[in-house]
Design an enzyme around this catalytic site. Structure first.
Site, PDB file in Angstrom:
ATOM      1  CG  ASP A  49      -1.863  -1.068   1.415  1.00 17.59           C
ATOM      2  OD1 ASP A  49      -2.099  -1.956   0.185  1.00 17.59           O
ATOM      3  OD2 ASP A  49      -3.054  -0.747   2.173  1.00 17.59           O
ATOM      4  CG  HIS A 100      -4.558   2.628  -0.460  1.00 20.35           C
ATOM      5  ND1 HIS A 100      -5.494   1.518   0.267  1.00 20.35           N
ATOM      6  CD2 HIS A 100      -3.677   2.754   0.271  1.00 20.35           C
ATOM      7  CE1 HIS A 100      -5.191   1.781   1.473  1.00 20.35           C
ATOM      8  NE2 HIS A 100      -3.826   2.443   1.591  1.00 20.35           N
ATOM      9  CG  HIS A 104      -4.406   6.600   3.434  1.00 21.91           C
ATOM     10  ND1 HIS A 104      -4.616   6.525   4.724  1.00 21.91           N
ATOM     11  CD2 HIS A 104      -3.542   5.600   2.925  1.00 21.91           C
ATOM     12  CE1 HIS A 104      -4.049   5.288   5.169  1.00 21.91           C
ATOM     13  NE2 HIS A 104      -3.573   4.504   4.072  1.00 21.91           N
ATOM     14  CG  HIS A 193       2.227  -0.226   4.327  1.00 20.79           C
ATOM     15  ND1 HIS A 193       1.953  -1.013   5.148  1.00 20.79           N
ATOM     16  CD2 HIS A 193       1.000   0.565   4.242  1.00 20.79           C
ATOM     17  CE1 HIS A 193       0.722  -0.968   5.687  1.00 20.79           C
ATOM     18  NE2 HIS A 193       0.217  -0.037   5.079  1.00 20.79           N
TER      19      HIS A 193
END
Length: 349
Positions: A49, A100, A104, A193
């Site tokens: 991510d 995503h 965020h 990540h």
């Protein structure tokens, strides 16, 4: 996700050098790519991510590639827009790319309109970079609710959470990340990540562990959000469907993108791309989501099945496509309350 969540003599010498190089070549040939052919215990998904990041994305891609595995990158829209070359590098390396969100945020604290903006802007940024809009979405922080899931459905996105949290965002060491990945089982998805060297350093050990357990790195199903066997190569993109070449013929892929939307309808465009052999004809299939209906088609000759949901499109005139080349056709869909993206495929002839 981010670190703040809860929540990477001359003749003899020459002979010795050749021996070392040869040994290295053998070791590389027999490395994870070859060993990973035994997938008898299934597939797992490696996911990363919060990219793309200029400081780590290229190294992450190179490390995955060197270890013979593909992964899914859930990109933040703003970063994707600012680093389009890195998004393309992900695609060109055969990685899968997901949405995503744009910034965020905590989406469950936002309105449907705000959520739609977050997701749709990211769809557009990734599509602009790669030519294909994502089909997978990971909610920031893993937070979801009915409103978010409704927007995901309207945009044709499959929500993807995880079965294992590597805790790399929480300061986990490389050894701890490897240990977490060691708990993956068939169908599982691990959260990691793009941004930590510890995470990147863990890759060779993760791959070795999977290989020892007859597990392979796979893609994420757009139907279930779980890991399945990869699509077999090339990475035409999550919405592109490769065909099996007929005897003496070529192969093609079909990818879809939404080009415009109004209050009651939207325009879609399908790109038919030839493989390594030129096409003399092709057939595209568009499967709508009931009660959607197509009102107009251009650059192709359509026909429908008895349900009116499956549309078959053939070339409108010359169907020749050079090797590696592409052609497009488009259509307008009356949404009738369902904004889910249609699925597309192609076959030859």
């Amino acid at each position: 996700m981010s670190p703040t969540h809860r929540l990477s003599r001359p003749a003899l010498a020459l002979t010795a050098l050749v021996t070392v190089v040869a040994a290295t070549a053998v070791a590389l040939t027999a490395g994870p790519s070859a060993a990973a052919a035994n997938c008898s215990n299934g597939y797992v998904a490696l996911t990363y991510d919060d990219g793309p990041n200029p400081g780590t994305t290229s190294t992450l891609i190179n490390t995955l590639t060197a270890n013979g595995v593909r992964a899914t990158f859930f990109n933040i829209g703003q970063k994707a827009q600012q680093n389009q070359s890195l998004v393309r590098a992900q695609q060109q390396a055969g990685m899968w790319i997901g949405n995503h969100s744009w910034t965020h945020p905590h989406l469950t604290q936002m309105s449907a309109a705000q959520i739609t903006s977050e997701l749709s802007q990211t769809q557009q940024a990734i599509q602009q970079a790669t030519g294909t809009a994502p089909r997978l979405f990971r909610p920031p922080y893993g937070e979801t609710n009915a409103t978010l899931r409704s927007v995901e459905s309207q945009l044709g996105l499959t929500e993807v959470l995880w079965s294992v949290d590597s805790q790399d965002w929480n300061g986990a060491s490389t050894a701890q990340i490897v240990q977490a990945a060691g708990t993956l089982q068939n169908g599982g998805v691990i959260l990691m990540h793009d941004g930590y060297q510890t995470t990147i350093n863990a890759i060779p050990q993760i791959v070795a562990n999977l290989t020892s357990r007859n597990l392979c790195a796979g893609m994420i199903s757009t139907s279930t959000g779980r890991a399945v066997a990869p699509d077999g190569g090339g990475n035409p993109g999550p919405t592109a469907t490769p065909t099996t070449p007929p005897a003496g013929g070529g192969s093609c892929t079909a990818s879809y993108r939404e080009t415009q939307r109004w209050g009651d309808r939207f325009n879609g465009e399908v790109t038919i791309r030839a493989g390594g052999t030129a096409l003399t004809s092709w057939t595209g299939t568009v499967t709508l989501r009931s009660p959607q209906r197509v009102s107009t088609v251009w650059n192709g000759s359509p026909s429908w099945d008895s349900s009116g949901v499956v549309m078959t499109v053939r070339p409108n005139g010359n169907g020749n496509v050079p090797a590696g080349g592409s052609t497009t056709f488009g259509f307008t869909v009356m949404a009738n309350g369902n904004w889910t993206a249609p699925t597309v495929s192609c076959r030859t002839p």
